[in-house]
Design a protein around this motif. Structure first.
Motif, mmCIF file in Angstrom:
data_model
loop_
_atom_site.group_PDB
_atom_site.id
_atom_site.type_symbol
_atom_site.label_atom_id
_atom_site.label_comp_id
_atom_site.label_asym_id
_atom_site.label_seq_id
_atom_site.Cartn_x
_atom_site.Cartn_y
_atom_site.Cartn_z
ATOM 1 N N MET A 249 80.897 5.180 5.324
ATOM 2 C CA MET A 249 80.537 5.739 6.625
ATOM 3 C C MET A 249 81.783 6.217 7.369
ATOM 4 O O MET A 249 81.734 7.215 8.100
ATOM 5 C CB MET A 249 79.770 4.712 7.461
ATOM 6 N N ALA A 250 82.897 5.518 7.204
ATOM 7 C CA ALA A 250 84.129 5.960 7.855
ATOM 8 C C ALA A 250 84.549 7.319 7.291
ATOM 9 O O ALA A 250 84.971 8.215 8.039
ATOM 10 C CB ALA A 250 85.226 4.917 7.640
ATOM 11 N N ALA A 251 84.415 7.495 5.972
ATOM 12 C CA ALA A 251 84.778 8.769 5.348
ATOM 13 C C ALA A 251 83.855 9.880 5.824
ATOM 14 O O ALA A 251 84.312 10.978 6.186
ATOM 15 C CB ALA A 251 84.700 8.632 3.819
ATOM 16 N N VAL A 252 82.560 9.595 5.885
ATOM 17 C CA VAL A 252 81.596 10.587 6.359
ATOM 18 C C VAL A 252 81.901 10.964 7.810
ATOM 19 O O VAL A 252 81.915 12.139 8.183
ATOM 20 C CB VAL A 252 80.145 10.033 6.228
ATOM 21 N N GLY A 253 82.182 9.941 8.614
ATOM 22 C CA GLY A 253 82.487 10.177 10.033
ATOM 23 C C GLY A 253 83.708 11.055 10.199
ATOM 24 O O GLY A 253 83.732 11.979 11.026
ATOM 25 N N PHE A 254 84.723 10.799 9.372
ATOM 26 C CA PHE A 254 85.948 11.589 9.475
ATOM 27 C C PHE A 254 85.703 13.042 9.056
ATOM 28 O O PHE A 254 86.193 13.975 9.699
ATOM 29 C CB PHE A 254 87.046 10.950 8.611
ATOM 30 N N ALA A 255 84.911 13.218 8.011
ATOM 31 C CA ALA A 255 84.571 14.571 7.557
ATOM 32 C C ALA A 255 83.847 15.330 8.661
ATOM 33 O O ALA A 255 84.113 16.518 8.913
ATOM 34 C CB ALA A 255 83.704 14.494 6.297
ATOM 35 N N PHE A 256 82.971 14.647 9.337
ATOM 36 C CA PHE A 256 82.232 15.227 10.456
ATOM 37 C C PHE A 256 83.192 15.665 11.563
ATOM 38 O O PHE A 256 83.069 16.739 12.145
ATOM 39 C CB PHE A 256 81.284 14.154 11.015
ATOM 40 N N GLY A 267 85.476 29.268 16.426
ATOM 41 C CA GLY A 267 84.569 29.736 17.463
ATOM 42 C C GLY A 267 83.101 29.719 17.127
ATOM 43 O O GLY A 267 82.310 30.492 17.653
ATOM 44 N N HIS A 268 82.695 28.815 16.226
ATOM 45 C CA HIS A 268 81.301 28.757 15.799
ATOM 46 C C HIS A 268 80.462 27.751 16.566
ATOM 47 O O HIS A 268 79.495 27.222 16.040
ATOM 48 C CB HIS A 268 81.250 28.342 14.323
ATOM 49 N N THR A 269 80.844 27.409 17.759
ATOM 50 C CA THR A 269 80.165 26.300 18.420
ATOM 51 C C THR A 269 79.723 26.625 19.828
ATOM 52 O O THR A 269 80.192 27.589 20.435
ATOM 53 C CB THR A 269 81.109 25.089 18.508
ATOM 54 N N LEU A 270 78.798 25.769 20.309
ATOM 55 C CA LEU A 270 78.421 25.837 21.722
ATOM 56 C C LEU A 270 79.447 25.040 22.506
ATOM 57 O O LEU A 270 80.041 24.102 21.971
ATOM 58 C CB LEU A 270 77.049 25.191 21.909
ATOM 59 N N PRO A 271 79.624 25.302 23.770
ATOM 60 C CA PRO A 271 80.545 24.485 24.567
ATOM 61 C C PRO A 271 80.045 23.033 24.603
ATOM 62 O O PRO A 271 78.850 22.799 24.759
ATOM 63 C CB PRO A 271 80.489 25.118 25.964
ATOM 64 N N GLY A 272 80.946 22.097 24.421
ATOM 65 C CA GLY A 272 80.574 20.685 24.500
ATOM 66 C C GLY A 272 80.216 20.061 23.158
ATOM 67 O O GLY A 272 80.319 18.857 22.987
ATOM 68 N N TRP A 273 79.816 20.885 22.207
ATOM 69 C CA TRP A 273 79.366 20.369 20.904
ATOM 70 C C TRP A 273 80.513 19.685 20.154
ATOM 71 O O TRP A 273 80.373 18.596 19.622
ATOM 72 C CB TRP A 273 78.819 21.550 20.077
ATOM 73 N N THR A 274 81.684 20.328 20.157
ATOM 74 C CA THR A 274 82.815 19.815 19.394
ATOM 75 C C THR A 274 83.209 18.418 19.834
ATOM 76 O O THR A 274 83.295 17.495 19.025
ATOM 77 C CB THR A 274 84.031 20.737 19.552
ATOM 78 N N SER A 275 83.421 18.261 21.144
ATOM 79 C CA SER A 275 83.890 16.958 21.609
ATOM 80 C C SER A 275 82.846 15.890 21.320
ATOM 81 O O SER A 275 83.162 14.779 20.889
ATOM 82 C CB SER A 275 84.207 17.004 23.102
ATOM 83 N N LEU A 276 81.556 16.244 21.481
ATOM 84 C CA LEU A 276 80.485 15.286 21.249
ATOM 85 C C LEU A 276 80.455 14.857 19.783
ATOM 86 O O LEU A 276 80.450 13.670 19.448
ATOM 87 C CB LEU A 276 79.156 15.949 21.627
ATOM 88 N N GLY A 284 81.437 6.403 15.110
ATOM 89 C CA GLY A 284 80.457 5.849 14.167
ATOM 90 C C GLY A 284 81.141 5.311 12.929
ATOM 91 O O GLY A 284 80.892 4.180 12.501
ATOM 92 N N GLY A 285 82.042 6.117 12.359
ATOM 93 C CA GLY A 285 82.744 5.695 11.148
ATOM 94 C C GLY A 285 83.552 4.434 11.392
ATOM 95 O O GLY A 285 83.506 3.488 10.601
ATOM 96 N N GLN A 287 83.103 2.148 13.621
ATOM 97 C CA GLN A 287 82.262 0.967 13.837
ATOM 98 C C GLN A 287 81.806 0.361 12.520
ATOM 99 O O GLN A 287 81.870 -0.855 12.331
ATOM 100 C CB GLN A 287 81.045 1.334 14.682
ATOM 101 N N PHE A 288 81.370 1.227 11.599
ATOM 102 C CA PHE A 288 80.935 0.697 10.303
ATOM 103 C C PHE A 288 82.095 0.030 9.577
ATOM 104 O O PHE A 288 81.943 -1.025 8.972
ATOM 105 C CB PHE A 288 80.341 1.814 9.443
ATOM 106 N N LEU A 289 83.266 0.643 9.658
ATOM 107 C CA LEU A 289 84.421 0.067 8.978
ATOM 108 C C LEU A 289 84.762 -1.306 9.563
ATOM 109 O O LEU A 289 85.020 -2.275 8.845
ATOM 110 C CB LEU A 289 85.608 1.015 9.114
ATOM 111 N N MET A 290 84.726 -1.382 10.913
ATOM 112 C CA MET A 290 85.040 -2.662 11.567
ATOM 113 C C MET A 290 84.016 -3.731 11.175
ATOM 114 O O MET A 290 84.377 -4.883 10.939
ATOM 115 C CB MET A 290 85.037 -2.498 13.095
ATOM 116 N N LEU A 291 82.760 -3.322 11.097
ATOM 117 C CA LEU A 291 81.730 -4.293 10.677
ATOM 118 C C LEU A 291 82.032 -4.798 9.274
ATOM 119 O O LEU A 291 81.900 -5.988 8.978
ATOM 120 C CB LEU A 291 80.345 -3.645 10.684
ATOM 121 N N GLY A 292 82.476 -3.869 8.404
ATOM 122 C CA GLY A 292 82.821 -4.264 7.041
ATOM 123 C C GLY A 292 83.972 -5.251 7.041
ATOM 124 O O GLY A 292 83.957 -6.248 6.314
ATOM 125 N N ILE A 293 84.976 -4.986 7.883
ATOM 126 C CA ILE A 293 86.137 -5.888 7.944
ATOM 127 C C ILE A 293 85.701 -7.259 8.453
ATOM 128 O O ILE A 293 86.070 -8.301 7.899
ATOM 129 C CB ILE A 293 87.238 -5.284 8.834
#
Ligand code: UDP
Ligand code: MG
Length: 325
Positions: A249-256, A267-276, A284-285, A287-293
């Motif tokens: 999940m950490a890897a997926v989160g980072f890819a995202f 420039g392929h985004t709506l305003p606000g989408w990137t930061s969100l 998310g990534g 959190q899953f990693l911390m839970l694993g630890i």
């Protein structure tokens, strides 16, 4: 100090009034036949695990007639493994036969088990002689299939070599029993704990008979609890799975995170989408990693809290001619 009996037979009993007289008679007869071959006296410890029928009355009546019988009554129903533990902590024998009261395991196997423990043909004796079921008559297909699946599953999930298709029917030495009783863990999967102790453990193959009377005291709910106790006591594979999922999940989160930043750059985004999206991916990534630890530490903490001995010495031979014993 009183002399130890040469042998203790220990059987947990829950609502077994139907089989107890026959059980005690058959065990008694085996002990009579062994006689001096036993090398001492014997005792039969029967534990009433909070039965609701006349099990206790049957036991005490038998004990009044046969001085070898020790009847123990628990305050309430504690379940098979704890009732057995109670009997094991009370028995005094040099060797201990663990057996179910329902005569599915034949007490007549005792002389052969004793011989295997003594060692034959110059081969060393055994610390544990365990019964391995060849056939299981009179048991439902469901029971046999779930049992077979269970032993194979737990075999894959733990490093301890838990014998396939073996119940608690076994003969153990006092030394093995003392090691077993010194393990303070609360969820007790006794056949696994005996396997974990090690030493020389040899099987004796037998056919498991149908119950002599009454019905199984192991409904599906108890079987599931038993399996859960066994797996959690002998495997941290489920906890380790949380660690693996954490990394994925950490890897997926980072890819995202990377994907949303790249999207913003071209420039392929709506305003606000990137930061969100970046925040969701990273948080998310992580959190899953911390839970694993946390899972990894919890697993170690759990191991520590079981309080098992770190190692058990079989024997020491020194050069001064001390030798074993
Ligand atoms: N038993 C017990 N307490 C329980 C359930 C079972 O002491 O809560 C005893 C039971 O009397 C028997 C042994 O454990 O001597 C094995 O139980 P059972 O034969 O019912 O299990 P199965 O052979 O069907 O797996
Ligand atoms: Mg049974």
């Amino acid at each position: 100090m009183t002399v130890r009996p040469a042998l203790s037979v220990v059987a947990p009993c829950f609502n077994e009034e139907g089989v107890l007289p026959e059980f005690l008679a058959r065990v008694g007869a085996v002990l009579d036949r062994l006689g001096s071959g036993l090398g001492g006296t014997a005792e039969i410890v029967v534990v009433d695990d909070g039965s609701r029928d006349r099990t206790w009355e049957t036991m005490t009546k038998a004990a009044a007639q046969d001085s070898r019988i020790v009847a123990v009554r628990l305050m309430r129903n504690h379940g098979h493994q704890l009732a057995l533990t109670a009997g094991l902590s009370i028995c005094r024998g040099e060797r201990i036969l663990i057996i179910d009261a329902d005569l599915q395991d034949p007490p007549e196997l005792l002389p052969d088990m004793m011989a295997l423990m003594d060692g034959i043909d110059g081969k060393g004796g055994a610390d544990v002689v365990y019964g391995q079921r060849r056939a299981r008559e009179g048991e439902s297909l469901f029971k046999r299939a779930t049992a077979a699946a269970f032993y194979r599953l737990i075999g894959r999930m733990t490093d301890v070599e838990i014998p396939l298709d073996a119940g608690d029917f076994r003969l153990v030495t006092r030394r093995v029993l003392d090691l077993l009783l010194a393990m303070p863990e609360r969820h007790r999967f006794i056949r696994g704990m005996v396997a974990w102790i090690g030493g020389r453990q040899v099987p004796i193959v037998y056919d498991r008979k149908p119950r002599a009377a009454g019905e199984s005291k192991y409904p599906l709910s108890k079987m599931i609890r038993f399996a859960a106790d066994a797996i959690t006591a002998f495997s941290v594979v489920p906890l380790m799975a949380s660690m693996t999922i954490g990394w994925i999940m950490a890897a997926v989160g980072f890819a995202f995170f990377v994907y949303s930043i790249v999207g913003w750059l071209i420039g392929h985004t709506l305003p606000g989408w990137t930061s969100l999206m970046a925040a969701i991916g990273v948080l998310g990534g992580m959190q899953f990693l911390m839970l694993g630890i946390i899972g990894a530490y919890l697993g170690r903490l759990y191991d520590q809290s079981k309080g098992r001995p770190l190692f058990m010495i079989r024997e020491i031979v020194d050069g001064r001619g001390g030798g074993p014993e």
